[in-house]
Design a protein around this motif. Structure first.
Motif, mmCIF file in Angstrom:
data_model
loop_
_atom_site.group_PDB
_atom_site.id
_atom_site.type_symbol
_atom_site.label_atom_id
_atom_site.label_comp_id
_atom_site.label_asym_id
_atom_site.label_seq_id
_atom_site.Cartn_x
_atom_site.Cartn_y
_atom_site.Cartn_z
ATOM 1 N N ALA A 621 -7.363 17.077 -0.263
ATOM 2 C CA ALA A 621 -7.180 18.134 0.731
ATOM 3 C C ALA A 621 -8.375 19.078 0.775
ATOM 4 O O ALA A 621 -8.252 20.209 1.231
ATOM 5 N N ARG A 622 -9.540 18.608 0.349
ATOM 6 C CA ARG A 622 -10.719 19.477 0.307
ATOM 7 C C ARG A 622 -11.219 19.849 1.699
ATOM 8 O O ARG A 622 -11.775 20.920 1.910
ATOM 9 N N GLY A 623 -11.032 18.939 2.654
ATOM 10 C CA GLY A 623 -11.480 19.237 4.007
ATOM 11 C C GLY A 623 -12.991 19.395 4.084
ATOM 12 O O GLY A 623 -13.752 18.788 3.327
ATOM 13 N N LYS A 624 -13.457 20.254 5.005
ATOM 14 C CA LYS A 624 -14.898 20.440 5.216
ATOM 15 C C LYS A 624 -15.557 21.093 4.005
ATOM 16 O O LYS A 624 -16.657 20.735 3.612
ATOM 17 N N ASP A 625 -14.929 22.082 3.438
ATOM 18 C CA ASP A 625 -15.410 22.721 2.205
ATOM 19 C C ASP A 625 -16.892 23.087 2.283
ATOM 20 O O ASP A 625 -17.681 22.751 1.397
ATOM 21 N N ALA A 626 -17.273 23.809 3.348
ATOM 22 C CA ALA A 626 -18.688 24.110 3.590
ATOM 23 C C ALA A 626 -19.323 24.887 2.447
ATOM 24 O O ALA A 626 -20.510 24.717 2.149
ATOM 25 N N GLU A 627 -18.557 25.747 1.771
ATOM 26 C CA GLU A 627 -19.128 26.583 0.718
ATOM 27 C C GLU A 627 -18.974 25.981 -0.669
ATOM 28 O O GLU A 627 -19.462 26.540 -1.645
ATOM 29 N N GLY A 628 -18.258 24.868 -0.790
ATOM 30 C CA GLY A 628 -18.160 24.177 -2.066
ATOM 31 C C GLY A 628 -17.137 24.730 -3.036
ATOM 32 O O GLY A 628 -17.046 24.272 -4.174
ATOM 33 N N TYR A 629 -16.310 25.706 -2.608
ATOM 34 C CA TYR A 629 -15.362 26.317 -3.542
ATOM 35 C C TYR A 629 -14.205 25.381 -3.887
ATOM 36 O O TYR A 629 -13.677 25.422 -4.995
ATOM 37 N N ARG A 630 -13.801 24.548 -2.941
ATOM 38 C CA ARG A 630 -12.712 23.610 -3.250
ATOM 39 C C ARG A 630 -13.198 22.521 -4.212
ATOM 40 O O ARG A 630 -12.431 22.082 -5.084
ATOM 41 N N ALA A 631 -14.440 22.091 -4.058
ATOM 42 C CA ALA A 631 -15.001 21.131 -5.017
ATOM 43 C C ALA A 631 -15.064 21.754 -6.405
ATOM 44 O O ALA A 631 -14.773 21.097 -7.415
ATOM 45 N N GLU A 632 -15.433 23.025 -6.478
ATOM 46 C CA GLU A 632 -15.460 23.723 -7.760
ATOM 47 C C GLU A 632 -14.060 23.782 -8.365
ATOM 48 O O GLU A 632 -13.885 23.602 -9.574
ATOM 49 N N PHE A 633 -13.043 23.994 -7.523
ATOM 50 C CA PHE A 633 -11.666 24.046 -8.012
ATOM 51 C C PHE A 633 -11.279 22.713 -8.651
ATOM 52 O O PHE A 633 -10.675 22.686 -9.738
ATOM 53 N N VAL A 634 -11.625 21.604 -8.002
ATOM 54 C CA VAL A 634 -11.301 20.287 -8.558
ATOM 55 C C VAL A 634 -11.943 20.129 -9.932
ATOM 56 O O VAL A 634 -11.325 19.623 -10.877
ATOM 57 N N ARG A 635 -13.188 20.593 -10.064
ATOM 58 C CA ARG A 635 -13.870 20.509 -11.359
ATOM 59 C C ARG A 635 -13.158 21.337 -12.418
ATOM 60 O O ARG A 635 -12.988 20.897 -13.569
ATOM 61 N N LEU A 636 -12.711 22.535 -12.050
ATOM 62 C CA LEU A 636 -12.013 23.383 -13.010
ATOM 63 C C LEU A 636 -10.710 22.744 -13.469
ATOM 64 O O LEU A 636 -10.350 22.814 -14.652
ATOM 65 N N VAL A 637 -9.990 22.112 -12.540
ATOM 66 C CA VAL A 637 -8.732 21.441 -12.912
ATOM 67 C C VAL A 637 -9.009 20.331 -13.917
ATOM 68 O O VAL A 637 -8.277 20.174 -14.910
ATOM 69 N N LYS A 638 -10.069 19.568 -13.667
ATOM 70 C CA LYS A 638 -10.381 18.441 -14.543
ATOM 71 C C LYS A 638 -10.802 18.884 -15.944
ATOM 72 O O LYS A 638 -10.634 18.143 -16.908
ATOM 73 N N THR A 639 -11.377 20.086 -16.049
ATOM 74 C CA THR A 639 -11.828 20.560 -17.359
ATOM 75 C C THR A 639 -10.771 21.400 -18.069
ATOM 76 O O THR A 639 -10.881 21.633 -19.273
ATOM 77 N N ALA A 640 -9.735 21.842 -17.344
ATOM 78 C CA ALA A 640 -8.762 22.773 -17.926
ATOM 79 C C ALA A 640 -7.955 22.145 -19.050
ATOM 80 O O ALA A 640 -7.612 22.810 -20.031
ATOM 81 N N GLU A 641 -7.634 20.857 -18.919
ATOM 82 C CA GLU A 641 -6.776 20.218 -19.919
ATOM 83 C C GLU A 641 -7.430 20.222 -21.294
ATOM 84 O O GLU A 641 -6.757 20.336 -22.318
ATOM 85 N N ALA A 642 -8.769 20.124 -21.322
ATOM 86 C CA ALA A 642 -9.489 20.092 -22.595
ATOM 87 C C ALA A 642 -9.842 21.477 -23.097
ATOM 88 O O ALA A 642 -10.336 21.612 -24.219
ATOM 89 N N ALA A 643 -9.602 22.495 -22.295
ATOM 90 C CA ALA A 643 -9.968 23.858 -22.697
ATOM 91 C C ALA A 643 -9.094 24.323 -23.853
ATOM 92 O O ALA A 643 -7.945 23.900 -24.002
ATOM 93 N N ARG A 644 -9.641 25.212 -24.676
ATOM 94 C CA ARG A 644 -8.891 25.744 -25.820
ATOM 95 C C ARG A 644 -7.700 26.546 -25.335
ATOM 96 O O ARG A 644 -7.789 27.316 -24.376
ATOM 97 N N ARG A 645 -6.609 26.410 -26.026
ATOM 98 C CA ARG A 645 -5.400 27.153 -25.664
ATOM 99 C C ARG A 645 -5.422 28.527 -26.331
ATOM 100 O O ARG A 645 -5.894 28.671 -27.448
#
Length: 656
Positions: A621-645
């Protein structure tokens, strides 16, 4: 003296004079431009995410060993005039590994240097001050991002510059090793539509929680639960809602789909789109910069970042705009009287002179800032105080109740408030959110310079120009279609049902071009209930109504920016729920952000949601994402599981 002797002395005098007037060899070497410094080359290119291939905005492109650099634009493009064909460029962005590129000395003309950055959640910027005293360093720019013009201006004033020297692998202290303050959130629960058909709340356009959560995740840490305000995470992003009719300040869009984390439930989306207004057509602004210059603001991610942020804002000021600068530490004072937007050099010089030190008299500063705004009040314009602080008030009003009373009194003047939060370790998020909420304003957290650019430049109208105030929503659910419902987020924006028609009750403000999104999880009639039937009261059976029956009706009240009487809008929603895979990009992406928030909060309502399914839903559901913030969100989701609790042992981070 013989004539021959006189002639000899005369000739010696001429020779000595010639030697004295001639520059030394060393002087000649210093003053003569070398071939390297005489040559310049224009370098341009694009910086992308190596995984998503999307352009990265706000990446620092720096000439190594200097303070000359630029930031990439919204699509990741940059252009930089480099003073040496043998220069080395560094590419740096929070959360990514730094990349260096050496220019080819044999090439001629313009150079194209494209770079792909790889995520590195452990990479932290190390800011190094070059030249000057520690107090002078506060006048430098943060994160090494200086325009060449700013660099030249500083050199003429004898100032210092700040540059990125490298990457530190030392982890920062986890949140529980700090004294950060967050308001406690008790998640909304399910309500039975037959007994409680009304749901009433104030809109919230703040986005501070998302950028703060991003800061934690980029540090390799999970945020504390109460730092995650799901509505602010959802509203960080813009959505493709239709523009309003000519006579309305905003449009209302509703949509119903199956719930991705519980397929037996449904997900209702209510979206508001503020009218977009060209910057040139916005009313004149009477802005008062209120800057905390107390000792707690001395870190490179505090006052220097605020100064860099305000410099960005100065660049988009118009001739009709007026800016004042008020500061506070142990006391408050006016640094710059109202100055036209055309006198940018004067405004920039006032910003550059700020230094940190002393205690924090926040209440006194607020009073002086509001007084200054009232003194130069523009009846036809936008009057606003822009407070930049870490929220650490320790002189005068300190309690939340005292600050609330102060702001509530001051807002009656018609002056709005924008709060820019900075810093980490002692971030008083709770207090700053309260100030913005009670001050008819908005709250943003600046975790880097690109966020400052997003808030103050790209969203200039939405951040600083209110088109509707005291905006309230009230949904009435039809029990023939809805068994139970739950509002996702907005816990601290809840209103009593009777507050909806009370024009004296304060609510949220909507800026030009802003979008507001709210999500409800719905248990439809016929689905297993989340609340058991009552034993001692009648439970009338309700057959599922036809799809032509209303699911709900949403009512909105709002006032004109300087008005005192509200207007009413009303919309109804009917029809069946669309499968989530066929829902709009708006709903699917908002649902992914809501899932992510529930996972970070370890919500009891997260159902079958996982980080993997959340990333997949957002990616689709990223769509046009001209500013790249939705792509950044996907990256954060992918790294969150490994982040320290946050519950892990503090000693594992080197904290004692």
């Amino acid at each position: 003296m013989p004539d021959a002797m006189k002639i000899l002395l005369f000739l010696l005098t001429i020779c000595l004079g010639s030697i004295i007037m001639q520059p030394s060899v060393a002087q000649t070497v210093v003053n003569k431009p070398s071939a390297a410094t005489a040559d310049t080359v224009t370098v341009r290119g694009r910086v992308t995410d190596a995984q998503t291939k999307q352009g990265l905005p706000g990446v620092t492109v720096l000439v190594k060993g200097t303070a000359l650099g630029v930031s990439t634009d919204t699509n990741g493009f940059y252009k930089l005039v480099v003073p040496s064909i043998r220069a080395v460029l560094t590419f740096n962005s929070v959360g990514y590994a730094t990349v260096e590129r050496k220019l080819d000395a044999k090439a001629t003309g313009a150079r194209v240097v494209n770079v792909a950055l790889h995520p590195d959640t452990k990479a932290l910027q190390e800011v190094v001050v070059t030249g000057g005293s520690p107090s002078q360093a506060l006048m430098g720019s943060v994160s090494g991002v200086q325009s060449q013009a700013a660099h030249d201006r500083k050199q003429k004033r004898g100032g210092v510059s700040v540059q990125i020297q490298g990457i530190s692998s030392m982890p920062r202290a986890p949140w529980y090793g700090r004294s950060e303050s967050y308001a406690t959130i008790q998640e909304n629960s399910f309500h039975t539509a037959r007994k409680e058909p009304l749901s009433t709340f104030s809109i919230d356009v703040d986005a501070a929680s998302y950028s703060n959560v991003r800061r934690f995740l980029n540090d390799g840490q999970r945020p504390p639960r109460d730092a995650v305000r799901i509505e602010e995470m959802i509203n960080y992003f813009t959505y493709d809602y239709p523009q309003p009719a000519a006579n309305e300040p905003f449009s209302v869009t509703t949509e119903l789909a199956t719930c991705p984390w519980n397929p037996k439930h449904q997900l209702l989306q209510v979206g508001l789109q503020g009218k977009k207004v060209e910057t040139s057509n916005l009313p004149a602004a009477n802005l008062v910069f209120l800057v905390d210059v107390s000792g707690s603001m001395s870190g490179p991610d505090r006052l220097p970042l605020v100064q860099s942020a305000l410099r960005l804002l100065v660049k988009v000021l118009r001739p009709q705009d007026r800016v004042s600068l008020v500061v506070y530490a142990g006391a408050a004072g006016v640094v710059l009287e109202p100055t036209p937007g055309t006198r940018r050099a004067d405004i920039l010089d006032a910003i550059d002179r700020l230094q940190a030190g002393g205690s924090t008299a926040g209440g006194e500063g607020l009073r002086l800032a509001y007084s200054t705004a009232r003194k130069y009040f523009n009846k036809e314009g936008n009057n606003r105080v822009i407070l930049a602080t870490d929220g650490d008030f320790n002189v005068g009003e300190q309690s939340d109740a005292a600050m609330e009373r102060l702001i509530t009194e001051e807002r009656e003047s018609g002056v709005f408030l924008t709060v820019l939060g900075v810093g980490e370790g002692n971030l008083q998020d709770k207090k700053m959110e309260l100030l913005a909420d009670k001050g008819n304003g908005n709250y943003a957290y600046l975790d880097n310079l690109d966020e400052a650019r997003r808030v103050l430049v790209r969203q200039f109208g939405g951040t600083l120009f209110t088109i509707a105030k005291d905006v309230k929503l009230q949904l009435e659910f039809n029990p023939a279609r809805v068994q139970q419902y739950r509002l996702i987020g907005y816990e601290n924006r809840a209103l009593a049902d009777e507050d909806f028609n009370n024009d004296r009750k304060d609510a949220g403000e909507l800026g030009a071009g802003h979008t507001v999104t709210a999500l409800y999880e719905i248990v439809p009639v016929g689905a297993p209930p989340v609340v058991d039937p009552l034993k001692y009261q009648a439970n009338p059976a309700v057959a599922p109504a036809s799809a032509t029956a209303d699911v709900m009706t949403v009512k909105l009240r709002y006032k004109e920016p300087q008005g005192s009487t509200s207007r009413l809008l009303e919309r109804a929603l009917r029809g069946t729920a669309t499968p989530i895979v066929q829902a709009s990009e708006n709903l699917r992406f908002a649902a992914a952000v809501a899932q992510f928030g529930m996972l970070l909060r370890q919500s009891d309502y997260r159902g079958s949601a996982t980080f993997e399914t959340t990333a997949k839903l957002a990616e689709g559901a990223r769509g046009k994402d001209a500013e790249g913030y939705r792509a950044e969100f996907v990256r954060l989701v992918k790294t969150a599981e490994a982040a320290r609790r946050p519950t892990e042992d503090p000693e594992s981070y080197g904290v004692r």
